[in-house]
Scaffold this motif. Sequence first.
Motif, mmCIF file in Angstrom:
data_model
loop_
_atom_site.group_PDB
_atom_site.id
_atom_site.type_symbol
_atom_site.label_atom_id
_atom_site.label_comp_id
_atom_site.label_asym_id
_atom_site.label_seq_id
_atom_site.Cartn_x
_atom_site.Cartn_y
_atom_site.Cartn_z
ATOM 1 N N SER A 1 0.812 -1.215 0.000
ATOM 2 C CA SER A 1 0.000 0.000 0.000
ATOM 3 C C SER A 1 0.843 1.262 0.000
ATOM 4 O O SER A 1 0.387 2.321 0.435
ATOM 5 C CB SER A 1 -0.913 -0.001 1.226
ATOM 6 O OG SER A 1 -1.819 -1.064 1.168
ATOM 7 N N THR A 2 2.069 1.155 -0.490
ATOM 8 C CA THR A 2 2.925 2.333 -0.571
ATOM 9 C C THR A 2 3.333 2.574 -2.019
ATOM 10 O O THR A 2 3.304 1.672 -2.849
ATOM 11 C CB THR A 2 4.176 2.183 0.299
ATOM 12 O OG1 THR A 2 4.944 1.075 -0.168
ATOM 13 C CG2 THR A 2 3.813 1.949 1.757
ATOM 14 N N VAL A 3 3.688 3.802 -2.294
ATOM 15 C CA VAL A 3 4.063 4.230 -3.640
ATOM 16 C C VAL A 3 5.577 4.327 -3.731
ATOM 17 O O VAL A 3 6.229 4.827 -2.813
ATOM 18 C CB VAL A 3 3.425 5.596 -3.954
ATOM 19 C CG1 VAL A 3 3.989 6.181 -5.242
ATOM 20 C CG2 VAL A 3 1.908 5.440 -4.051
ATOM 21 N N VAL A 4 6.118 3.842 -4.838
ATOM 22 C CA VAL A 4 7.557 3.893 -5.066
ATOM 23 C C VAL A 4 7.825 4.617 -6.382
ATOM 24 O O VAL A 4 7.183 4.322 -7.401
ATOM 25 C CB VAL A 4 8.164 2.474 -5.122
ATOM 26 C CG1 VAL A 4 9.672 2.545 -5.372
ATOM 27 C CG2 VAL A 4 7.869 1.719 -3.832
ATOM 28 N N PHE A 5 8.757 5.552 -6.359
ATOM 29 C CA PHE A 5 9.185 6.249 -7.565
ATOM 30 C C PHE A 5 10.585 5.784 -7.956
ATOM 31 O O PHE A 5 11.425 5.496 -7.089
ATOM 32 C CB PHE A 5 9.250 7.757 -7.340
ATOM 33 C CG PHE A 5 7.917 8.427 -7.221
ATOM 34 C CD1 PHE A 5 7.394 8.748 -5.977
ATOM 35 C CD2 PHE A 5 7.180 8.751 -8.351
ATOM 36 C CE1 PHE A 5 6.156 9.365 -5.857
ATOM 37 C CE2 PHE A 5 5.948 9.370 -8.252
ATOM 38 C CZ PHE A 5 5.427 9.671 -7.002
ATOM 39 N N GLY A 6 10.823 5.753 -9.265
ATOM 40 C CA GLY A 6 12.181 5.589 -9.729
ATOM 41 C C GLY A 6 12.956 6.872 -9.505
ATOM 42 O O GLY A 6 12.382 7.908 -9.177
ATOM 43 N N GLY A 7 14.274 6.799 -9.687
ATOM 44 C CA GLY A 7 15.116 7.950 -9.410
ATOM 45 C C GLY A 7 15.010 9.076 -10.432
ATOM 46 O O GLY A 7 15.495 10.178 -10.193
ATOM 47 N N GLY A 8 14.370 8.801 -11.554
ATOM 48 C CA GLY A 8 14.189 9.819 -12.575
ATOM 49 C C GLY A 8 15.227 9.750 -13.679
ATOM 50 O O GLY A 8 16.378 9.356 -13.444
ATOM 51 N N THR A 9 14.809 10.116 -14.881
ATOM 52 C CA THR A 9 15.682 10.162 -16.053
ATOM 53 C C THR A 9 15.556 11.517 -16.717
ATOM 54 O O THR A 9 14.445 11.947 -17.033
ATOM 55 C CB THR A 9 15.296 9.070 -17.068
ATOM 56 O OG1 THR A 9 15.449 7.787 -16.466
ATOM 57 C CG2 THR A 9 16.160 9.172 -18.325
ATOM 58 N N LYS A 10 16.691 12.178 -16.908
ATOM 59 C CA LYS A 10 16.672 13.465 -17.605
ATOM 60 C C LYS A 10 16.776 13.198 -19.101
ATOM 61 O O LYS A 10 17.784 12.660 -19.579
ATOM 62 C CB LYS A 10 17.824 14.352 -17.146
ATOM 63 C CG LYS A 10 17.842 15.717 -17.823
ATOM 64 C CD LYS A 10 18.935 16.600 -17.271
ATOM 65 C CE LYS A 10 18.926 17.988 -17.917
ATOM 66 N NZ LYS A 10 17.613 18.666 -17.715
ATOM 67 N N LEU A 11 15.735 13.567 -19.830
ATOM 68 C CA LEU A 11 15.722 13.420 -21.282
ATOM 69 C C LEU A 11 16.199 14.713 -21.924
ATOM 70 O O LEU A 11 15.595 15.767 -21.719
ATOM 71 C CB LEU A 11 14.328 13.067 -21.787
ATOM 72 C CG LEU A 11 14.221 12.949 -23.316
ATOM 73 C CD1 LEU A 11 15.008 11.742 -23.822
ATOM 74 C CD2 LEU A 11 12.765 12.868 -23.751
ATOM 75 N N THR A 12 17.251 14.602 -22.687
ATOM 76 C CA THR A 12 17.796 15.753 -23.408
ATOM 77 C C THR A 12 17.536 15.566 -24.893
ATOM 78 O O THR A 12 17.848 14.503 -25.460
ATOM 79 C CB THR A 12 19.308 15.895 -23.156
ATOM 80 O OG1 THR A 12 19.539 16.038 -21.751
ATOM 81 C CG2 THR A 12 19.862 17.107 -23.889
ATOM 82 N N VAL A 13 16.972 16.586 -25.515
ATOM 83 C CA VAL A 13 16.700 16.557 -26.949
ATOM 84 C C VAL A 13 17.701 17.482 -27.630
ATOM 85 O O VAL A 13 17.672 18.703 -27.437
ATOM 86 C CB VAL A 13 15.256 17.001 -27.246
ATOM 87 C CG1 VAL A 13 14.973 16.909 -28.744
ATOM 88 C CG2 VAL A 13 14.263 16.158 -26.463
ATOM 89 N N LEU A 14 18.624 16.895 -28.372
ATOM 90 C CA LEU A 14 19.664 17.714 -29.001
ATOM 91 C C LEU A 14 19.993 17.275 -30.411
ATOM 92 O O LEU A 14 19.604 16.233 -30.859
ATOM 93 C CB LEU A 14 20.927 17.671 -28.125
ATOM 94 C CG LEU A 14 21.372 16.328 -27.512
ATOM 95 C CD1 LEU A 14 21.827 15.339 -28.545
ATOM 96 C CD2 LEU A 14 22.472 16.588 -26.492
#
Lengths: 117, 106
Positions: free
Chosen positions: B93-106
Amino acid sequence: QVQLVESGGGVVQPGRSLRLSCAASGLTFRRNGMHWVRQAPGKGLEWVALIWNDGSNKYYADSVKGRFTISRDNSKNMLYLQMNSLRAEDTAVYYCARDGTKSLDFWGQGTLVTVSS
Amino acid sequence: SYELTQPPSVSVSPGQTASITCSGDKLGDKYPCWYQQKPGQSPVLVIYQDRKRPSGIPERFSGSNSGNTATLTISGTQAMDEADYYCQAWDSSTVVFGGGTKLTVL
């Protein structure tokens, strides 16, 4: 349209308390569970707490268990987070969010809490 | 405690396809979702229940999930898609997030 507006953030000394509020509109508040999620400066999202739609069950991240209390007033469409014994590591933007289909489908704009002497 | 792992960064050229992965034990059974967060803004749900798009999310966003890995795919990536992306799942009953990914468009 769903609107969630947090308030109550500010600068507080370590060991002190603060209560955050989240005003909900544009939804049938009593039907949905609600979350608090925080984000330390420059860091990722960290889930804090969940309260069921009727307030009957509450769940907390280990990092805040015993110090923070989530509550709600369905008659006022309000969600709260009582934060006690605050620490420097509690410094973050705090978001309230609606519980959706295995997701958090609407988020407020956040309120900044800074714990510093 | 349950953990979700994402790559810290992904780069893509405009118009190309970007893929961001999220790994966790038996994630295929957990119906993960994805959020987009642009600087100074709140997170926005872009995919839920593995592959469903909320109203208003462009069709170029899609999701898949199998085994231990979920993937967010952005087809025909645009400059406006540059953001941080977070996966999320439930553990009991708990929520878990991933650490995040920075998407760069170049």
